[in-house]
Design an enzyme around this catalytic site. Structure first.
Site, PDB file in Angstrom:
ATOM      1  CG  HIS A 374     -88.239  98.128 -17.266  1.00 53.80           C
ATOM      2  ND1 HIS A 374     -87.567  98.520 -16.613  1.00 53.80           N
ATOM      3  CD2 HIS A 374     -90.056  98.600 -17.722  1.00 53.80           C
ATOM      4  CE1 HIS A 374     -88.787  99.017 -15.524  1.00 53.80           C
ATOM      5  NE2 HIS A 374     -90.003  98.674 -16.473  1.00 53.80           N
ATOM      6  CG  ASP A 446     -91.960  94.662 -12.248  1.00 54.38           C
ATOM      7  OD1 ASP A 446     -92.869  95.840 -12.581  1.00 54.38           O
ATOM      8  OD2 ASP A 446     -90.848  94.758 -12.019  1.00 54.38           O
TER       9      ASP A 446
END
Length: 548
Positions: A374, A446
């Site tokens: 992230h 993702d």
């Protein structure tokens, strides 16, 4: 006078003998003809029955290929190159003249129609066919010829073509069709390019209500899927209203929406606070080698389905081999490869039982990283031998077990590709996941709005590379601008020839087939029985705690 009488009697007797003998011979001939006719009828009956029995399994007699399962490559390995391969507005065809065989192929080169002239039936009439197989479910025109269509089951359809529509018309060809594949092809043929490109996007909605921008992206840009986060779930009634509004916005589309969330259990849950959380994977892993993994998956599926959600980015199949991992931790079942493999497929099976699509993640394994993707781009330095012993087995088990959706992580896996993240690496998506592990389902990135991508790549470029590499769906969880940037980049790549519409068709076909397999629809939900779901969750938690 007496001599004449005797002669007359002799002539009469001779005549009678000739008549009787002639009648006997004629009767014998008739009997033989009748036997031959009965024999032929029985042979015809057996031939037609054999065709029907084989077609009920997706095959034709004396052929080992199965529509919906057999690849064109398999046929080529046995018969060699086709005499002719052609494409028209209805699809792709391959013809073998010597074998009197014609195949219809999907965009991914799977055989979904077998069409052949069987020499054992070329003298069987329309009336005989009807007598043996019964009245057809439908009478259609097949390339200018009358044809009987028999709906055998949910999977297969038998079509028999005749020379004429008269009762005496002879069978010319027989065909078995894989109905789900045929239905997907029909939808695909109706879609315009912009609709196909929209199917490659799965986007987030920015608030608790459907805003005008998101609605426009669904209706005008044909975005094919939605991911919802904690920000989208304020209450049960509000959440149900949002999901119903999403479905309503998609009402005129050719295909329903994926509506997804990260509902892993434990600390990663998105559903409203009114629902009791399901246990984390780590807790499941601690109980008798994942004994309750199926029950937890089934419960998660039941919860999601109650709201109208149909896809879950779970279970996590990462092996927690690094105690310093900042992002996985108790999202993993544990550090034991066999435990993760067993519990993962069981939890996925539980979700499948509720028609919720499990998307296993984060391929090829995010368990041994010290960087959160992230925030930035993790690098995995393990050898192929180590990866094949630790990281890959849970994904292989899931693929072999029938999982049809895989999320690929933003990870540099040096043993396979030292330069490109897995999420848009051809060496990892096509060569490893599709070719080596034999995965033929939907590959999802993702979230492309993550530091691992944003700090290192332009999002449009990454999206195009992912599709080129064999990926199917591009996940954009935050903001709407990236959605338009990606659609623009995809269209530009097609205009410039770096992407082809055929390549887009391959992904859209996989997406449509997945929606069909899970019976995804845009039917709205009226209410959620929170009390019942919470009672079931509490009971399951007690069992798991008792197991510890």
């Amino acid at each position: 006078m007496r001599k004449l009488c005797r002669l007359f009697k002799l002539l009469v007797i001779s005549a009678l003998f000739i008549v009787i003998t002639g009648c006997s011979i004629q009767e014998s001939v008739k009997n033989e003809e009748s036997k031959q006719e009965d024999k032929q009828k029985e042979q015809n009956k057996q031939a037609l029955t054999a065709i029907r029995d084989a077609a009920e399994k997706g095959q034709l007699p004396n052929q080992q290929w199965e529509v919906g399962e057999t690849s064109f490559r398999t046929v080529q390995e046995q018969l060699g190159e086709a005499d002719k391969i052609e494409r028209d507005s209805n699809g792709i065809y391959a013809t073998y003249g010597k074998q009197e065989l014609k195949l219809r192929l999907t965009e991914n080169n799977q055989v979904y129609t077998l069409r052949s002239l069987d020499s054992t039936v070329d003298d069987i009439t329309l009336s005989q066919t009807e007598e043996v197989l019964g009245t057809a479910d439908e009478l259609v025109d097949e390339e200018g010829k009358p044809a009987f269509v028999y709906e055998l089951n949910d999977e297969y359809q038998l079509t028999i073509m005749f020379s004429t529509s008269e009762k005496s018309g002879l069978i010319e060809e027989v065909a078995v069709v894989h109905k789900p594949s045929a239905e997907v092809q029909n939808v695909l043929q109706k879609m315009m390019l912009d609709e196909k490109l929209g199917q490659l996007l799965l986007m987030g909605v920015q608030g608790p209500q459907l805003d005008s921008v998101a609605k426009t992206l669904i209706q005008d840009k044909h975005v094919g899927g939605i991911i919802l986060f904690k920000r989208n779930f304020e209450s049960v009634s509000q959440s149900l209203g949002l999901i119903n509004d999403l479905k309503q916005a998609n009402i005129n589309a050719h295909t329903p929406l994926f509506i997804s969330a990260d509902e892993e259990g434990g600390r990663v849950t998105r559903l409203p606070k009114a629902l009791v959380k399901t246990p984390s994977n780590r807790k499941i892993g601690h109980v008798e080698n994942g004994k309750y993994a199926y029950d937890v998956g089934e419960l998660i599926g039941r919860k999601m389905s109650a709201f109208g959600l149909n896809m879950d980015f779970a279970p996590v199949l990462d092996v927690d081999s690094n105690p310093n991992n900042p992002v996985i931790g108790d999202r993993s079942y544990g550090a034991d490869v066999q435990l993760v493999s067993k519990a993962g497929i069981q939890q996925a099976n539980g979700m499948m039982s509720q028609h919720v699509i499990p998307v296993v993640k984060h391929f090829p394994g995010h368990g041994d990283t010290s960087v959160d993707s992230h925030i930035d781009l993790p690098v995995i330095k393990h050898s192929k031998e180590r990866l094949q012993k630790v990281e890959l087995p849970p994904f292989k088990r899931a693929i072999d077990g029938g999982v049809k959706a895989v999320m690929v992580g933003h990870l540099i896996v040096e043993a396979y590709d030292s330069k490109t993240p897995a999420s848009f690496s051809k060496k990892i998506i096509q060569d490893l996941l599709r070719d080596e592990l034999q995965f033929d389902g939907v590959v999802i990135t993702d979230d492309l709005v993550m530091g691992a991508v944003g700090k290192n790549y332009a999002i449009g470029e990454a999206a195009v590379q992912s599709i080129q590499a064999g990926g199917d769906i591009l996940l954009v969880g935050h903001n709407y601008t990236p959605v338009n940037e990606i659609l623009t980049a995809l269209q530009k790549a097609i205009d410039e020839g770096t992407l082809t519409e055929k390549r887009i068709n391959e992904s859209v076909e996989r997406i449509l087939l997945l929606k069909q397999q899970y019976q995804i629809n845009d039917v709205q939900k009226d209410k959620v029985d929170v009390e019942k779901l919470n009672r079931q969750t509490t009971e399951l938690i007690k069992k798991i705690e008792a197991g510890n």
